[in-house]
Enzyme design. Structure first.
Site, PDB file in Angstrom:
ATOM      1  N   ASP A 509       0.760  -1.257   0.000  1.00 35.57           N
ATOM      2  CA  ASP A 509       0.000   0.000   0.000  1.00 35.57           C
ATOM      3  C   ASP A 509       0.791   1.309   0.000  1.00 35.57           C
ATOM      4  O   ASP A 509       1.096   1.846  -1.031  1.00 35.57           O
ATOM      5  CB  ASP A 509      -0.995  -0.022   1.155  1.00 35.57           C
ATOM      6  CG  ASP A 509      -2.027  -1.126   1.011  1.00 35.57           C
ATOM      7  OD1 ASP A 509      -1.740  -2.111   0.303  1.00 35.57           O
ATOM      8  OD2 ASP A 509      -3.124  -1.021   1.584  1.00 35.57           O
ATOM      9  N   GLU A 744      -3.144  -7.601  12.836  1.00 32.87           N
ATOM     10  CA  GLU A 744      -2.744  -7.342  11.452  1.00 32.87           C
ATOM     11  C   GLU A 744      -1.275  -6.905  11.381  1.00 32.87           C
ATOM     12  O   GLU A 744      -0.542  -7.275  10.463  1.00 32.87           O
ATOM     13  CB  GLU A 744      -3.643  -6.231  10.872  1.00 32.87           C
ATOM     14  CG  GLU A 744      -3.447  -5.961   9.397  1.00 32.87           C
ATOM     15  CD  GLU A 744      -4.354  -4.818   8.913  1.00 32.87           C
ATOM     16  OE1 GLU A 744      -4.857  -4.056   9.750  1.00 32.87           O
ATOM     17  OE2 GLU A 744      -4.532  -4.695   7.686  1.00 32.87           O
TER      18      GLU A 744
HETATM   19  C1  6A9 Z   1     -10.906  -1.392   2.908  1.00 39.96           C
HETATM   20  C2  6A9 Z   1     -12.542  -1.141   4.713  1.00 39.96           C
HETATM   21  C3  6A9 Z   1     -15.076  -2.207   7.101  1.00 39.96           C
HETATM   22  C4  6A9 Z   1      -4.254  -4.281   3.308  1.00 39.96           C
HETATM   23  O1  6A9 Z   1      -5.208  -8.214   4.185  1.00 39.96           O
HETATM   24  C5  6A9 Z   1      -5.851  -7.657   3.100  1.00 39.96           C
HETATM   25  C6  6A9 Z   1      -5.117  -6.443   2.582  1.00 39.96           C
HETATM   26  C7  6A9 Z   1      -3.712  -6.833   2.136  1.00 39.96           C
HETATM   27  O2  6A9 Z   1      -3.787  -7.602   0.976  1.00 39.96           O
HETATM   28  C8  6A9 Z   1      -2.845  -5.659   1.850  1.00 39.96           C
HETATM   29  O3  6A9 Z   1      -1.547  -6.099   1.604  1.00 39.96           O
HETATM   30  N1  6A9 Z   1      -5.091  -5.411   3.631  1.00 39.96           N
HETATM   31  C9  6A9 Z   1      -2.842  -4.700   3.013  1.00 39.96           C
HETATM   32  O4  6A9 Z   1      -2.041  -3.599   2.734  1.00 39.96           O
HETATM   33  C10 6A9 Z   1      -6.453  -4.967   4.041  1.00 39.96           C
HETATM   34  C11 6A9 Z   1      -7.194  -4.251   2.942  1.00 39.96           C
HETATM   35  C12 6A9 Z   1      -8.555  -3.838   3.304  1.00 39.96           C
HETATM   36  C13 6A9 Z   1      -9.149  -2.956   2.219  1.00 39.96           C
HETATM   37  C14 6A9 Z   1     -10.593  -2.731   2.369  1.00 39.96           C
HETATM   38  C15 6A9 Z   1     -12.320  -1.307   3.252  1.00 39.96           C
HETATM   39  C16 6A9 Z   1     -13.689  -1.949   5.181  1.00 39.96           C
HETATM   40  O5  6A9 Z   1     -14.197  -1.384   6.349  1.00 39.96           O
END
Ligand code: 6A9
Length: 774
Positions: A509, A744
């Site tokens: 990100d 996380e």
């Molecule tokens: C946003 C919010 C209820 C971000 O673990 C999943 C991903 C990874 O693939 C990525 O590398 N996470 C990491 O930088 C989480 C992404 C969540 C995005 C959705 C919406 C919902 O609110």
């Protein structure tokens, strides 16, 4: 004619984004063809619920509340896993992905234990029984609590359900018949404690996304006959009338049991086609069957991970079982259409309807599939159950379109859509995400080659054309300007708000890249991913006896350390780096709105943060951003064992001013100008300091690798391996003890858990660290 051809061609381009890859499907068996995995806890985002691997399934689930804490706005009413519920902890403590599970949910001091066991038989996936036991410490004994167990239809399910009523209009059970299940009955019985009140609801809900609302709206306060006591009860039959005056059929039936803590209910599902049932899976029989499954699970757990024999304490083994079980226990089965877009479509268009069987990063915050997360989940799942993992991989590869693209995030079905803000839903076909399924496949070939070839040769063979296509999608659409360079797409070059425009596609990100996105950029992590993918493709081709030369050549070319160093080794910083149009001299500043806008409106417009560039960017190595990205030639094992670059990396890795902490490696060096910097007014640092477990796992794995190959840095790799591994395991366990969750990320100054929780996606790789399986 020319015009017709042109429009034909336009149409062709428009539809490529949502046209499935035209080869044979990779997954062979689904639904009832896999009877023992038909039923499961495939609703990742609820505290407890079972459904089937059928696109149009009957779903069951649990809700609860303490009457004393229930508020008019719905607070206190539990259904979906929500961080806002602030539960002390909840996780599957044991779950084998197939037959049983044991979960503990702690809602300030009240413990809700949900267990289930399945029993094969008949033609529709067999029976299952679930127990929901409520207990607590002294202070809440005797307090009232309501459990609600429901049965509902997913959008499109064909069939019927109805409430069976006994004396005093008490619900004795639920009965029904659906296309996927045939006929069935569900009984709900109290088995321990006393029931204060018993009520039901049979109604029509407009969808799974509003189940809680539907139920909540039908709660009433009632006084019991012959007593003054008031209770919150369900409103009974609430069926809207059809135009012709007949009642509509219910698609939601709920039983509410209000008891005094402690108490326990049993829900047993019996399949109509299971005619040879000798004994019911209830009462003592349930206890015994569950006990047997738990014993088998413990045995297999020790067999696979060998934690006891490695000297871990019972507590630590229990922790590892939890981390693993909550990953495998939150595998979901989703069905629906994503929204996708290409430069040829006017706006988002629907992808074809498809199922996805996948683990999820987080039951509360992101209960859905993410492409690169899944490759990491696949390591732990493969170690336990290759068949489940191959099934997951096949489902993902069947989501590949004709171009060879697989969307990054899969938001399928009403429940999943309800959890995502509108602006994040659409997926663009220019955008990649690291091809981590090659990590999983590499892992399978390394640890399970014989089984894989013996039992799954055909599947792998079917997957192969899709793997080729996927590889070539990466190797063509993500290339940079110079040969053998690569560039993540999807950065916003026009933004004036972001301190450093995000690279969501890389998975990292907000990890800082060139300040000014341009076609001249080259990303060292992506280059390494593709080099790695080519290496694994070579191996797969060889294993399947296909020509492998093409992949071998690509792999060799991209792994050539001289070329790599020329393109990505910054002589200044003595570190691997991206290259691009860059300056460090950027800041976020509050900008007052222009006076014209101020005058027009009597509402005061808040000043907003904008990025100010204080120096013209120039083409150079982006080498003031030492961190995870700089480690890729090491973590994906592309650096030669005797390369001086390896020596330098190993040295830097131990430097506390850069990445080293007692809790693991932080994502970005403390010395980097963007270390822990907000990206916009509202975007807190994410991959700009905190410790992430997926990259730490890869680093430990690489250190293990380099400590096992002869070379001048073998000893220092070994030291790094031992200490980094120890630090990570210690801190993750300690934070679990303190907070009840896996997280996380972990903060790099005190090791505290941060971000969404529970996060038993790649953070559960701690189990493989403990087991030393790489
Ligand atoms: C946003 C919010 C209820 C971000 O673990 C999943 C991903 C990874 O693939 C990525 O590398 N996470 C990491 O930088 C989480 C992404 C969540 C995005 C959705 C919406 C919902 O609110």
């Amino acid at each position: 004619l020319a015009i017709a051809v042109w429009f034909g061609y336009r149409g062709y381009l428009e539809t490529r984004v949502n046209t499935p890859y035209n080869g044979e499907k990779a997954f062979t068996a689904s639904g009832l063809d896999v009877p023992d995995r038909y039923w499961g806890t495939y609703r990742s985002g609820v505290y407890f619920g079972l459904k089937t691997r059928d696109p149009y399934s009957l779903v069951t689930g649990l809700m609860w509340y303490f009457p004393r804490f229930l508020r008019h706005d719905g607070t206190g009413f539990r259904h979906w896993c929500e961080q806002g519920d602030e539960l002390d902890r909840y996780a599957w403590l044991e779950h084998d992905g197939r037959t049983f599970g044991v979960q503990e949910i702690v809602d300030n001091p009240v413990v809700i234990r949900t267990t289930f066991v399945k029993k094969p038989g008949g033609y529709h996936g067999g029976d299952w029984t679930a127990r929901i036991a409520v207990s607590s410490k002294k202070e809440r004994i005797g307090e009232e609590m309501s459990l609600l167990f429901y049965t509902a239809f997913e959008e499109g399910t064909k069939g019927w359900i109805k409430a069976n009523l006994g004396d005093y209009n008490r619900l004795t059970g639920i009965e029904g018949n659906t296309q996927g299940l045939g006929s069935f009955i569900i009984n709900v019985n109290l088995i321990n404690g006393t029931i204060e009140e018993h009520s039901f609801l049979a109604t029509v809900t407009s969808g799974l996304n509003v189940l809680k609302e539907t139920v909540f709206q039908s709660l009433r306060v009632a006084t019991q006959k012959g007593s003054m006591e008031k209770h919150v009860v369900l409103a009974g039959e609430q069926l809207p009338l059809l135009p012709e005056g007949k009642k509509q059929d219910p698609n939601l039936v709920v039983t509410q049991v209000t008891g005094k803590i402690p108490f326990e209910i049993e829900v047993s599902y019996e399949s109509g086609s299971f005619s040879s049932r000798m004994d019911k899976l209830t009462g003592n029989n349930y206890d015994e069957t569950l006990k047997k499954h738990r014993e088998l699970f413990s045995k297999k757990f020790e067999n696979v991970f060998k934690l006891k024999s490695k000297g871990y304490t019972d507590d630590e083994v229990a922790f590892a079982k939890m981390a693993f079980s909550n990953l495998i226990g939150s595998i979901g089965y989703f069905y629906g259409t994503s929204q996708v877009q290409s430069i040829y479509t006017q706006g988002p268009v629907p992808y074809w309807k498809a199922p996805l069987y996948t683990a999820v990063p987080s039951r509360s915050f992101f209960p859905r599939g993410f492409l690169w997360d899944e490759g990491f989940h696949g390591l732990l799942i493969s170690a336990w159950d290759m068949e489940i993992e191959l099934d997951i991989i096949s489902h993902w590869f069947d989501l590949m379109n004709v171009e060879g693209w697989i969307p990054r995030e899969m938001i399928l079905g009403q429940e999943a859509v309800a959890k995502v803000p509108e602006e994040f839903i659409t997926q663009f076909n220019t955008n990649a995400n690291p091809p981590t399924f090659f990590l999983t496949l590499d892992f399978l070939l390394q640890h399970k080659e014989q089984d894989l070839l013996k039992y799954n040769f055909q599947l792998l063979d079917k997957l192969y054309p899709r793997l080729q296509k996927w590889f070539s999608w990466f190797n063509t659409t993500q290339v940079g300007e110079l040969s053998s360079t690569y560039r993540w797409r999807g950065r916003d070059e026009k933004t004036t708000r972001e301190l450093n425009p995000k690279t969501l596609t890389s998975g990292l990100d907000d990890y800082p890249r060139a300040s000014h996105p341009s076609v001249a950029e080259r990303h060292v992590d992506l280059r390494c991913w593709i080099a790695f993918a080519a290496r694994v493709m070579t191996r797969i081709a060889e294993t399947l006896n296909y020509p492998s030369m093409k992949y071998q050549k690509t792999s060799q070319y991209l792994s050539d350390n001289n070329l790599l160093n020329k393109l990505h080794w910054s002589p200044n910083a003595q570190a691997y780096s991206d290259y691009g149009l860059h300056t460090d001299k950027v800041v976020l500043r509050k900008i007052a709105p222009p006076p014209s806008r101020k005058q027009q409106s009597n509402v005061q417009i808040a000043s907003e943060m904008k990025r100010i560039v204080l120096e013209n960017p120039s083409l150079k190595f982006v080498d003031t951003t030492f961190g995870y990205v700089s480690l890729f030639p090491f973590v994906l094992q592309i650096v030669e064992p005797d390369s001086p670059q390896l020596g330098k990396i190993l040295q830097d890795l131990r430097d506390p001013d850069l990445l080293w902490t007692k809790y693991g490696l932080r994502s970005l060096a403390k010395t980097s100008p963007l270390y822990m910097k907000y990206n916009t007014e509202h975007d807190a640092p994410y991959w700009r300091g905190p410790i992430w477990i997926n990259l730490n796992y890869l680093t430990v794995r690489a250190a293990y690798h380099y400590s096992n190959v002869t070379g001048p840095y073998q000893e220092s790799a070994k030291r790094l391996y031992q200490e980094l591994r120890k630090n990570l395991i210690q801190n993750i366990i300690m934070q679990y003890r303190k907070t009840g969750y896996l997280w996380e990320q972990y903060d790099s100054t005190e090791g505290k858990g941060k971000g969404s929780h529970p996060f038993t996606g790649w953070t559960s790789l701690v189990v493989l660290l403990m087991a030393e399986i790489y």
